[in-house]
Design a protein around this motif. Structure first.
Motif, PDB file in Angstrom:
ATOM      1  N   LEU A 187     -60.766 -76.102 -17.870  1.00  0.00           N
ATOM      2  CA  LEU A 187     -59.973 -76.123 -16.535  1.00  0.00           C
ATOM      3  C   LEU A 187     -60.642 -75.208 -15.381  1.00  0.00           C
ATOM      4  CD1 LEU A 187     -56.282 -75.845 -17.583  1.00  0.00           C
ATOM      5  CD2 LEU A 187     -57.439 -78.004 -16.597  1.00  0.00           C
ATOM      6  N   THR A 188     -61.307 -74.240 -15.892  1.00  0.00           N
ATOM      7  CA  THR A 188     -61.757 -73.475 -14.843  1.00  0.00           C
ATOM      8  C   THR A 188     -63.199 -73.917 -14.360  1.00  0.00           C
ATOM      9  OG1 THR A 188     -61.146 -71.302 -15.777  1.00  0.00           O
ATOM     10  CG2 THR A 188     -63.134 -71.019 -14.363  1.00  0.00           C
ATOM     11  N   LYS A 189     -63.721 -74.680 -15.281  1.00  0.00           N
ATOM     12  CA  LYS A 189     -64.982 -75.367 -14.736  1.00  0.00           C
ATOM     13  C   LYS A 189     -64.551 -76.417 -13.944  1.00  0.00           C
ATOM     14  CE  LYS A 189     -67.602 -74.283 -19.090  1.00  0.00           C
ATOM     15  NZ  LYS A 189     -68.223 -74.869 -20.383  1.00  0.00           N
ATOM     16  N   THR A 190     -63.618 -77.321 -14.403  1.00  0.00           N
ATOM     17  CA  THR A 190     -63.306 -78.502 -13.418  1.00  0.00           C
ATOM     18  C   THR A 190     -62.909 -78.032 -12.015  1.00  0.00           C
ATOM     19  OG1 THR A 190     -62.572 -79.690 -15.472  1.00  0.00           O
ATOM     20  CG2 THR A 190     -61.582 -80.670 -13.357  1.00  0.00           C
ATOM     21  N   LEU A 191     -61.839 -77.137 -11.825  1.00  0.00           N
ATOM     22  CA  LEU A 191     -61.339 -76.744 -10.622  1.00  0.00           C
ATOM     23  C   LEU A 191     -62.206 -76.045  -9.797  1.00  0.00           C
ATOM     24  CD1 LEU A 191     -57.788 -75.048 -11.702  1.00  0.00           C
ATOM     25  CD2 LEU A 191     -58.318 -77.631 -11.176  1.00  0.00           C
ATOM     26  N   ASN A 192     -63.374 -75.471 -10.280  1.00  0.00           N
ATOM     27  CA  ASN A 192     -64.300 -74.986  -9.424  1.00  0.00           C
ATOM     28  C   ASN A 192     -65.455 -75.823  -8.941  1.00  0.00           C
ATOM     29  OD1 ASN A 192     -63.136 -72.357  -9.588  1.00  0.00           O
ATOM     30  ND2 ASN A 192     -64.278 -71.690 -11.439  1.00  0.00           N
ATOM     31  N   ARG A 193     -65.199 -76.857  -9.110  1.00  0.00           N
ATOM     32  CA  ARG A 193     -66.176 -77.850  -8.595  1.00  0.00           C
ATOM     33  C   ARG A 193     -66.327 -77.850  -6.971  1.00  0.00           C
ATOM     34  NH1 ARG A 193     -64.978 -84.284  -8.698  1.00  0.00           N
ATOM     35  NH2 ARG A 193     -63.980 -83.551  -6.713  1.00  0.00           N
ATOM     36  N   ASP A 194     -65.039 -78.016  -6.292  1.00  0.00           N
ATOM     37  CA  ASP A 194     -65.120 -77.966  -4.836  1.00  0.00           C
ATOM     38  C   ASP A 194     -64.861 -76.715  -4.218  1.00  0.00           C
ATOM     39  OD1 ASP A 194     -65.801 -80.860  -5.277  1.00  0.00           O
ATOM     40  OD2 ASP A 194     -63.557 -81.209  -5.096  1.00  0.00           O
ATOM     41  N   GLU A 195     -63.914 -75.966  -5.117  1.00  0.00           N
ATOM     42  CA  GLU A 195     -63.277 -74.666  -4.450  1.00  0.00           C
ATOM     43  C   GLU A 195     -63.346 -73.656  -5.533  1.00  0.00           C
ATOM     44  OE1 GLU A 195     -62.261 -74.116  -1.520  1.00  0.00           O
ATOM     45  OE2 GLU A 195     -62.503 -75.801  -0.466  1.00  0.00           O
ATOM     46  N   LYS A 196     -63.585 -72.387  -5.196  1.00  0.00           N
ATOM     47  CA  LYS A 196     -63.297 -71.385  -6.326  1.00  0.00           C
ATOM     48  C   LYS A 196     -61.982 -71.170  -6.483  1.00  0.00           C
ATOM     49  CE  LYS A 196     -65.117 -67.931  -8.536  1.00  0.00           C
ATOM     50  NZ  LYS A 196     -63.693 -67.743  -9.356  1.00  0.00           N
TER      51      LYS A 196
END
Length: 1286
Positions: free
Chosen positions: A625-634
């Motif tokens: 989930l961390t990798k996915t959510l950090n695609r566009d925003e931190k």
């Protein structure tokens, strides 16, 4: 002089036919004043007034003193605001010793008298009474002078006389007396929690006192597994300051140290037996503010600081969690620029001090000596202060008990000699040794007392036997896991009083500073009701998702590889909106501020997982989930919580992280009547600015017709979810609830499928069980759901778009739902009030489960407090609040005192109540001191009555005045008692600590917050029984224990070529490996070779290694307890390889480790700069061109049969093997005396490691083919040696 029992308490007994309120009278020796406690009010009477009342009272008990009045909320949290009052009396105490003219007593027994005189009230305070009688509470008493203040260290007490509220544990019990204008110093005791050890040492004709005092802070008090780490105000668990003193007459010397938990957000959830797992309860960015607050506060209170970190450094085994916590501690300090002047000394206590011997602590002394010498200690000779302490050493381990106490005792012993020298007590060696032995025993007792308070037993490893330590460890396990919850509640009630589980106080905590919480109720009510006057709205976008993942780790479908989690969490709402509403492009670009993502069936719901669910899937999903959510925003992970298959994650954007506080978790089991967690709910609460938010994820009972069970699951979750300090689920401003609720559709399967095909959602929703139950008010009362305009999410065939085609043919349904609720504080909502808007509500087509994930994007308003406006409104509220006791006194103008008894009758009192009732409701009236005491229910009505000034009752003129005209001063005194008032230990003095600190900090963790989050959230809670992934090499703080001997007869080098069996000879490489021997490329290691020269301190990436000897050299000597781990391949994301100090970049190549059966050589092409690997082993060798080793080796066999070398056609490139701990040389076989080739010519592409302790054998003759490793030289006339026995 003995203290005696100077306090006597009387009470009135109920009489038949007489209705009188229960009251108590407190009488103290040598004091002319008497206290009457009635109707929760306190008034001082003269001796003459009491004599008139004494006939109605009988003796209740004699006591050594009173701790005050304890206020306890009655009823369940959030239900009712009735408060119970208990007068707390000390009826048992023993002397701990004497300092000057003050005697120090330990409390051993207390009596708590209910002001309602109901026996059942005593059950509510049983645990509090048990806490006060545990032997950890002390008070001081003096017959002549004012007793010393135990809350102040000696250095502070010389300069100031103001009690330190941090160590004043019963201050909340003093508040009722302050409100009624009673001098607490005359009537009440101040107790300090901790340990006091006092011994007398005779020095010639003089008496010297050796003293060790530990003061436990009340700011974050609690028990071992209930309270860990830091809170949002920077207060740490088990914080204590310990003072080592020597007192000789008026001369005194003192040395102060402090201890406290690691100032990060961490805990140890679940049942902890044996190896205790440590979990970082918040992400790194969420701990920065609290970490900074803690160290800043320490500097303000104690001056310069030095940190002694005793946590373990081993990344494998039982201390893995400690190493992770220690790494996070180091990383935060390295990245906190304002605290780079604080030396951080690492000392793995368990690794350095083995077997309980403290001799190895001398290594710690070398590190910390410079800091201690600069900080100094305090000395006062007569009235003159000759020396001051300008800083303290902060020591910590996991519990801050056993190891911490041993190190503090060691540091105290180092300073003791200087203290004796300052007081001129070091003339004789026997006196010095007497002090040393005395302090050694006192420090051990000090550790036991602090351990009993925090862990429930005495300290471990303090010189006691292993049997005693084992018994204490077992007792700790039972106490901490099963009994500490009630003890924790008792501590909270004692420290917070009636505000512990009050709904008003809970609301006030969100809006007001912590020291306002115990302000008078009218003040709190006024501020809470006027919150809109000093707050402003802040927009907040929340993304809430739910997904039943069917027990697997399927982050994406194997068949549909182009669909991922980002299609659900990041792109689903954008795709729909862009095609429909082009004018909303600005709104589309608005980022989501907080993500709450819930999963159901995180693990298979079998019996094994229900009893002890694995957390591996939860950690894997956290990373994904961390990798996915950090695609566009931190995004930063705040925390996550798992209950068997239900798991909830909350993420926040880093810029919002400083405004996130009060994070807490809870879970409720609802499976099998609440016994199992296969069904249930998990909840995470937090505060954003001044808005409380709670996220809930649930999995309700399954089955088409089990509607009642699902309703019961919801109600159980609402009732049983309780957060710290009595916060309930529905007391939050916002509640976002997601999950697999399992509510079905009351229609036939084929009808549902037809309506789904026609997208007739309205007809389907009319038969939706959740809509029906919600409409009838059975569940989710006050909750809102967005428009449902998507197909049912349950139940699909795996990796398919078809609804269930199995034998059960389940009816499609919207089982996965998201609802939210905003709390309405008033019956009529204010203008502009809104529960929030649903920006998007839909599903994504991820097909790796039988459910489809659902996401809701919600726009809500949070509140941000304007501090300046709030302070102005607070001052305005104080003007109108009135006296805290709401009391006035009525005085007759035309009646003499001896006629008052005839005037005041029932008729007069009825007329008086009627006249004063016009002002406001009356709580009680009492005739005292020739006046009538009247207390109003509302404190402000006392001010209104004073404005009336004069009334006429039954023809008598009566003047009204306030009972306490100085009520503003009393109110300020009360608020000061609830606030932090710590006085600095010393003034500012530059000690030039930056150089020393820089040297220490250079040895700490080099990780960034991003790398730290990857470690603490995915690995720190790993079960030691689970094998560590290959990408995370184990730590090697020191060589492993000797390797067990191999099977008898095993040669040191591979044995000579064995003879083939007569009938069916087998090639030597194909014979089975010895039992238990690991494969060479994975774990085998060559015999160690003495280092020729130290390797360079830093190796650039992919640097060539010239020969085998260079690769076999030992690594650089490292400071004790530091481990250097470098990944096998360069990686952008660091793991455990970067936890501890490295002197070279993380991309540097490893020194290559050679092993028997795997000989690896690296060569570099100077022109290209690339590294080429060539390997050689017993099964794969390179030979000069034109040389056939098969034909040549066949000549060596007596039968002349050719042998094939397996692996000749395999690639010779072997992976670079990590350097493992060197193993001892293997035992040689009977053939070890025969000569075997153990080296090669200088030009050969490989070298064999020489036998340990001997020189390398000579190289083979020129132009002679090299023999196979382990074979004898080729000879036509010799038979091969026999095969050694295994």
């Amino acid at each position: 002089m003995a203290m005696g029992r100077p306090l006597r308490v009387y009470h009135n007994l109920p009489q038949v036919g007489v209705h009188a309120a229960y009251s108590l009278v407190m009488e103290q020796k040598n004091r002319d004043e008497i206290l009457l406690v009635e109707n929760y009010a306190i008034v001082a009477l003269g001796v003459r007034e009491f004599e008139a009342l004494k006939k109605d009272y009988v003796k209740h008990t004699d006591a050594f003193g009173s701790l005050g009045i304890l206020r306890v909320s009655d009823g369940s949290p959030g239900i009712g605001e009735h408060v119970l009052y208990f007068l707390v009396l000390v009826t048992g105490c023993v002397s701990a010793g004497k300092i000057g003219t003050s005697e120090i007593y330990r409390v051993t027994n207390v009596v708590m008298i209910s002001m309602r005189n109901l026996p059942q009230d005593e059950e509510k305070v049983t645990e509090i009474k048990k806490l006060l009688c545990c032997g950890a509470f002390y008070f001081a008493w003096s017959h002549h002078d004012t007793p010393i203040d135990l809350t102040l260290s000696t250095q502070k007490a010389v300069k100031f006389a103001k009690t330190d509220n941090r160590f004043f544990w019963n201050r909340m019990c003093h508040i009722p007396f302050i409100r009624h204008g009673i001098n607490c110093q005359d009537w009440l005791l101040k107790v300090m929690c901790g340990s006091v050890e006092i011994r007398t040492v005779y020095v010639g004709s003089r008496q010297a006192k050796a003293v060790v005092i530990s003061r436990l802070s009340s700011e974050r008090a609690g028990t071992r597994f209930q309270v860990r780490g830091v809170d949002d105000q920077g207060h740490v668990a088990n914080f204590a300051e310990t003072e080592q003193m020597i007192v000789v007459g008026e001369d005194i010397s003192s040395f102060l140290q402090i201890r406290g938990s690691v100032p990060l957000f961490w805990d140890q959830p679940g049942i902890n037996v044996g190896s205790h797992k440590i979990r970082m309860s918040r992400g790194p960015e969420l701990s920065t503010t609290a970490f900074d607050l803690h160290l800043t506060t320490l500097k303000q209170n104690y001056g310069h600081q030095a940190i002694v970190n005793l946590l373990g450094s081993s990344l494998v085994g039982s201390k893995e969690g400690e190493a992770t916590l220690s790494t996070a501690f180091q990383t935060h300090q390295k990245l906190c620029e304002q605290h780079l002047d604080v030396p951080h000394i690492l000392f793995d206590y368990h690794a350095e001090v083995k077997g309980g011997s403290i001799k190895n602590l001398s290594r710690l002394h070398e590190k910390v000596q410079q800091c201690v010498n600069k900080f100094g200690f305090f000395t006062k000779v007569g009235p003159n202060v000759s020396r001051e302490q300008y800083g303290t050493v902060r020591t910590n381990c996991t519990d801050c008990l056993d190891r911490t106490n041993a190190v503090q005792a060691f540091l105290g012993n180092q300073i003791l000699a200087y203290q004796l020298q300052d007081l001129q007590l070091d003339d004789k060696s026997n006196i010095v040794s007497r002090f040393e032995e005395m302090f050694k025993q006192m420090w051990q007792n000090n550790g036991n007392e602090l351990s009993k308070m925090y862990a429930g037993t005495g300290a471990l490893g303090g010189g006691t036997s292993k049997i005693i330590d084992g018994a204490r460890s077992a007792a700790r396990t039972i106490q901490n896991n099963l009994l500490d919850q009630s003890k924790q509640e008792a501590i909270d009630v004692l420290l917070f009083g009636s505000s512990f589980n009050s709904d008003l106080a809970d609301r006030a905590r969100v809006l007001l500073p912590s020291h306002y919480i115990n302000a008078p109720r009218p003040v709190l009510e006024s501020l809470v009701h006027r919150y809109l006057s000093y707050s402003e709205p802040v927009p907040l976008r929340v993304g809430v998702g739910t997904y039943n993942i069917n027990g697997g780790k399927h982050f994406r479908s194997i068949v549909y590889k182009d669909v991922s989690l980002s299609d659900w969490l990041l792109d689903a709402h954008k795709t729909v909106k862009e095609s429909d509403l082009s004018e909303c492009s600005t709104d589309e670009k608005k980022p989501i501020d907080i993500y709450a993502i819930g999963f159901e069936e995180m693990v298979d719901l079998d019996a094994k997982n229900i009893m002890n669910a694995s957390s591996e899937n939860a950690k894997s999903w956290a990373s994904e989930l961390t990798k996915t959510l950090n695609r566009d925003e931190k995004f930063s992970l705040i925390t996550y919580q798992q209950l068997v298959g239900v798991c909830l994650y909350v993420f926040v954007r880093p810029e919002l992280a400083p405004h996130i506080q009060d994070v807490a978790v809870d879970c409720v089991k609802t499976g099998m009547g609440g016994a199992t967690g296969n069904k249930g709910a998990v909840a995470i609460r937090l505060r954003y600015h001044s808005t409380s938010i709670c996220f809930v994820c649930s999995h309700f009972a399954a089955g088409q017709g089990n509607i009642t069970d699902r309703n019961n699951d919801f109600n159980e979750a609402v009732k049983r979810i309780i957060f710290p300090k009595g916060r309930t689920l529905m007391s939050h401003d916002y509640v976002f609830w997601c999950g697999d609720f399992n509510y079905r559709i009351n229609m036939a399967r084929e009808d549902v499928k037809a309506l789904v095909a026609n997208e007739d959602w309205e007809t389907l929703l009319s038969a939706d069980q959740l809509k029906i139950e919600h409409g009838e008010g059975n569940v989710f009362q006050g909750f809102i759901e967005g428009p449902v305009n998507f197909p049912p999410t349950y139940k699909y065939d795996l990796f398919s778009d078809d609804y269930d085609t199995s034998e059960k043919c389940r009816v499609p349904a919207w089982t996965d739902r998201i609802l939210w609720r905003r709390r309405q504080l008033s019956r009529v909502p204010p203008e502009g009030w809104s529960a929030g808007q649903c920006h998007w509500y839909g599903r994504a087509n991820l097909k790796q489960s039988d459910h489809r994930p659902v996401l809701a994007i919600l726009d809500v308003e949070a509140l941000k407090v304007n501090v300046e406006k709030r302070e102005a409104i607070f001052e305005d509220a104080l003007k109108d609040v009135g006296p805290p006791d709401g009391s006035v006194l009525l005085q007759f103008e035309n009646v003499v005192s001896f006629d008052l008894q005839n005037v005041i009758d029932d008729h007069f009192m009825d007329e008086l109540h009627e006249e004063l009732g016009k002002v406001g409701p009356i709580r009680f009236t009492k005739y005292i001191n020739e006046m009538i005491w009247v207390a109003f229910m509302n404190h402000s009505h006392a001010l209104d009555a004073e404005k009336v000034h004069q009334i006429s009752v039954c023809g008598h003129e009566i003047t009204i005045r306030l009972k306490h005209p100085n009520w503003r001063e009393l109110l300020e005194q009360e608020l000061e008692l609830c606030s932090s008032n710590t006085i600095p230990l010393c003034g500012t003095k530059e000690l030039n600590m930056r150089k020393e600190s820089a040297r220490m900090l250079s040895q700490l963790s080099q990780l960034s917050f991003e790398e730290l989050e990857d470690i603490t959230m995915t690995v720190s809670n790993q079960d030691p029984s689970v094998e560590t992934p290959a990408t995370v090499p184990p730590a090697r703080p020191r060589p492993p224990p000797p390797r067990p001997a191999p099977p008898p007869g095993r040669p040191a080098q591979p044995p000579s070529r064995p003879s083939a069996p007569p009938a069916r000879p087998a090639p030597p490489p194909e014979r089975p490996k010895p039992p238990g021997r690991p494969e060479a490329p994975k774990s085998a290691s060559a015999s160690p070779q003495p280092p020729r020269k130290p390797p360079p301190p830093m190796m650039p990436p992919k640097q060539a290694v010239e020969d085998q000897d260079t690769r076999m050299e030992e690594p650089l000597a490292r400071p004790p307890n530091f481990v250097r781990e470098i990944s096998q391949t360069p990686s952008e994301k660091a793991g455990f390889s970067d936890i501890f100090t490295v002197t070279s970049p993380v991309t540097a190549d490893l020194p290559i480790s050679s092993s028997t059966g795997s000989i690896v050589a690296l060569t570099m092409d100077p022109s290209s700069g690339t590294t080429t690997k060539s390997s050689s082993s017993t099964t794969s060798l390179e030979y000069p061109e034109g040389y056939d080793p098969v034909i040549e080796s066949g000549k060596a066999w007596s039968n002349g049969q050719e042998q094939t070398i397996p692996g000749q056609d395999k690639p010779t490139d072997l992976p670079v093997v990590r350097q493992l701990p060197k193993l001892p040389p293997r035992q040689s076989s009977s053939e070890s005396g025969k000569s075997t080739p153990s080296g090669s010519t200088p030009g050969s592409p490989f070298k064999l490691a020489p036998k340990k302790g001997g020189a390398p054998p000579p190289a083979p003759p020129p132009r002679v083919p090299p023999t196979l490793p382990g074979r004898p030289p080729a000879s036509a006339g010799r038979a091969p040696p026999p095969i050694p026995k295994r």
